[in-house]
Design a protein around this motif. Sequence first.
Motif, short mmCIF file in Angstrom:
data_model
loop_
_atom_site.label_atom_id
_atom_site.label_comp_id
_atom_site.label_asym_id
_atom_site.label_seq_id
_atom_site.Cartn_x
_atom_site.Cartn_y
_atom_site.Cartn_z
N LEU A 37 0.63 -1.17 -0.10
CA LEU A 37 -0.05 0.13 -0.17
C LEU A 37 0.74 1.34 -0.14
O LEU A 37 0.60 2.11 -0.46
CB LEU A 37 -0.80 -0.02 1.20
CG LEU A 37 -2.01 -1.12 1.19
CD1 LEU A 37 -2.72 -1.19 2.58
CD2 LEU A 37 -2.96 -1.07 0.05
N ALA A 38 1.78 1.12 0.70
CA ALA A 38 2.90 2.47 0.64
C ALA A 38 3.44 2.54 -0.80
O ALA A 38 3.65 3.75 -1.29
CB ALA A 38 3.99 2.25 1.73
N ARG A 39 3.87 1.50 -1.42
CA ARG A 39 4.54 1.68 -2.84
C ARG A 39 3.22 2.21 -3.40
O ARG A 39 3.45 3.14 -4.48
CB ARG A 39 4.65 0.67 -3.21
CG ARG A 39 6.18 -0.19 -2.79
CD ARG A 39 6.64 -1.03 -3.39
NE ARG A 39 5.84 -2.19 -3.59
CZ ARG A 39 5.77 -3.51 -2.53
NH1 ARG A 39 6.69 -3.36 -1.64
NH2 ARG A 39 5.10 -4.25 -2.63
N MET A 40 2.19 1.88 -3.45
CA MET A 40 0.93 2.46 -4.09
C MET A 40 0.74 3.75 -3.90
O MET A 40 0.58 4.62 -5.08
CB MET A 40 -0.47 1.57 -3.98
CG MET A 40 -1.56 2.24 -4.42
SD MET A 40 -3.43 1.44 -3.57
CE MET A 40 -3.20 2.22 -2.04
N GLU A 41 1.01 4.22 -2.80
CA GLU A 41 0.61 5.42 -2.52
C GLU A 41 1.83 6.52 -3.25
O GLU A 41 1.57 7.52 -3.82
CB GLU A 41 0.51 5.78 -0.98
CG GLU A 41 -0.85 5.63 -0.34
CD GLU A 41 -1.01 6.21 1.02
OE1 GLU A 41 -0.48 7.25 1.29
OE2 GLU A 41 -1.85 5.53 1.72
N ALA A 42 3.18 5.89 -3.25
CA ALA A 42 4.02 6.83 -3.69
C ALA A 42 3.89 6.99 -5.18
O ALA A 42 4.36 7.88 -5.55
CB ALA A 42 5.33 5.98 -3.21
#
Length: 211
Positions: free
Chosen positions: A139-144
């Motif tokens: 999810l963090a990579r998605m947001e980035a």
Amino acid sequence: MRITVFGATGGIGRQIVGQALAAGSEVTAVVRDPDRLPKELDRGALHGVVRLDDTAAVRAAVAGRDAVFSGLGARGRKADGVAERLTGRIVSAMEAEGVRRLLVVSAVPVGPEPADDPLIDRLARRAIGAVLADLYADLARMEAMLAAGATDWTAVRPPKLTDGPRTGVYRRVVGGTPRSSRSISRADAAHAMLAMADDPATVRQGVGIAY
């Protein structure tokens, strides 16, 4: 409002579909398997149902939409990059069609920790984060990826999701996390996402929500 909902058979996705239809919106559903659409859903009320793996149909499904919603994500503890990968497909389709507004489901642990969070909540959050590290990293990579792109995105970050009713009463923090974020129903998470669709304060922001 004309919307497209990815992951329309999931817990939050089906809530977005149902609430949007009840409000009179035109809804297109994008799903992995059309046979998994809830039996109680009136398919005739939908503008269309599209398979997620049909690239041309997905692009057509987002064309001319006022907003695109995604409840896509991993189904278990092992994410395998599914949120980042599938959201990338959505963004590519939107960019090809010139559609800008996108709201996605993320999670509270991806956002900042409130400075005044009680110690017990901090410890619980870190313990959960360790167990679900792969999911939250995805999810963090998605947001980035969204932050590096040009869409008018909002990443909605709920804590533990329940099957409780829609109340319309919850806290939200734009760019942050509500203190002692412990739970919210899928119905209220969907309600929050729909309410943010035309809220400029939430554009290109993570928004923490919780009771």
